[in-house]
Design an enzyme around this catalytic site. Structure first.
Site, PDB file in Angstrom:
ATOM      1  N   TYR A   1       2.486  85.003   5.985  1.00 36.94           N
ATOM      2  CA  TYR A   1       2.854  86.366   6.356  1.00 36.94           C
ATOM      3  C   TYR A   1       4.161  86.736   5.682  1.00 36.94           C
ATOM      4  O   TYR A   1       4.939  85.893   5.279  1.00 36.94           O
ATOM      5  CB  TYR A   1       2.978  86.530   7.873  1.00 36.94           C
ATOM      6  CG  TYR A   1       4.124  85.763   8.488  1.00 36.94           C
ATOM      7  CD1 TYR A   1       5.358  86.373   8.709  1.00 36.94           C
ATOM      8  CD2 TYR A   1       3.992  84.430   8.837  1.00 36.94           C
ATOM      9  CE1 TYR A   1       6.418  85.667   9.262  1.00 36.94           C
ATOM     10  CE2 TYR A   1       5.034  83.725   9.393  1.00 36.94           C
ATOM     11  CZ  TYR A   1       6.244  84.354   9.606  1.00 36.94           C
ATOM     12  OH  TYR A   1       7.289  83.653  10.159  1.00 36.94           O
ATOM     13  N   CYS A   2       4.361  88.028   5.550  1.00 37.09           N
ATOM     14  CA  CYS A   2       5.625  88.568   5.080  1.00 37.09           C
ATOM     15  C   CYS A   2       5.961  89.727   6.014  1.00 37.09           C
ATOM     16  O   CYS A   2       5.271  89.923   7.018  1.00 37.09           O
ATOM     17  CB  CYS A   2       5.534  89.019   3.625  1.00 37.09           C
ATOM     18  SG  CYS A   2       4.355  90.333   3.328  1.00 37.09           S
ATOM     19  N   GLN A   3       6.955  90.494   5.708  1.00 33.76           N
ATOM     20  CA  GLN A   3       7.372  91.563   6.607  1.00 33.76           C
ATOM     21  C   GLN A   3       6.265  92.604   6.801  1.00 33.76           C
ATOM     22  O   GLN A   3       5.911  92.926   7.917  1.00 33.76           O
ATOM     23  CB  GLN A   3       8.648  92.234   6.077  1.00 33.76           C
ATOM     24  CG  GLN A   3       9.283  93.207   7.044  1.00 33.76           C
ATOM     25  CD  GLN A   3       9.867  92.528   8.267  1.00 33.76           C
ATOM     26  OE1 GLN A   3      10.376  91.423   8.181  1.00 33.76           O
ATOM     27  NE2 GLN A   3       9.780  93.172   9.406  1.00 33.76           N
TER      28      GLN A   3
ATOM     29  N   LEU B   1       4.453  90.710   9.560  1.00 31.56           N
ATOM     30  CA  LEU B   1       5.222  90.535  10.781  1.00 31.56           C
ATOM     31  C   LEU B   1       5.349  91.849  11.557  1.00 31.56           C
ATOM     32  O   LEU B   1       5.378  91.847  12.785  1.00 31.56           O
ATOM     33  CB  LEU B   1       6.605  89.969  10.449  1.00 31.56           C
ATOM     34  CG  LEU B   1       7.468  89.500  11.608  1.00 31.56           C
ATOM     35  CD1 LEU B   1       6.786  88.399  12.403  1.00 31.56           C
ATOM     36  CD2 LEU B   1       8.809  89.005  11.103  1.00 31.56           C
TER      37      LEU B   1
END
Length: 146
Positions: free
Chosen positions: A31-33, A60
């Protein structure tokens, strides 16, 4: 500054093409932002996982919107927020000094504006590169292309 509970962070900028060192029973969640970086790198990430792997759709941000648990980190605020704070402060300072001291100080907000435009067009932010070298940002895993 925040992450999924029990997550071990591996910033994408620190990866080569070496598979993850993991136990065969481990499930990998990428995952990333916002979900954009992991989605665009999906094939590469799943190949590096060499096993069961998932990507959090929407990153996220979506995880938080769904009300799922998040561990708040104690690290520094993001580099881009630091850029916004510094650039905004310098622009405000230059405007105030231009109005109160000398019109020459109006060059400072102009310079900041030009730098932000260059960052937008080129994808490279010199101020972010400077901020990444400060002591509290050195171990964040961020990299600079300047």
């Amino acid at each position: 500054s925040s992450h999924l509970p029990q997550a071990r962070p591996y910033p994408l900028s620190t990866w080569g093409n070496v598979p993850l060192n993991r136990q065969s029973a481990d499930v990998v969640i990428f995952y990333c932002q916002s979900g954009h970086r992991t989605t665009t790198q999906q094939q590469r990430l799943t190949a590096l996982a060499q096993g069961e792997a998932y990507i959090v759709e929407g990153g996220l941000n979506a995880w938080k919107r769904a009300g799922l648990p998040v561990d708040r980190g104690t690290g520094p605020i993001s580099i881009m927020r630091q850029v916004q704070i510094v650039a905004g402060s310098l622009a405000l300072l230059g405007t105030l000094l231009g109005a109160l001291v000398s019109s020459w100080f109006y060059l400072l907000p102009g310079f900041i504006g030009a730098g932000l435009m260059f960052a937008g067009f080129s994808g490279t932010c010199a101020l972010a590169c400077v901020l990444q070298r400060l002591p509290w940002n050195r171990n964040t895993g961020a990299s600079c292309s300047l």
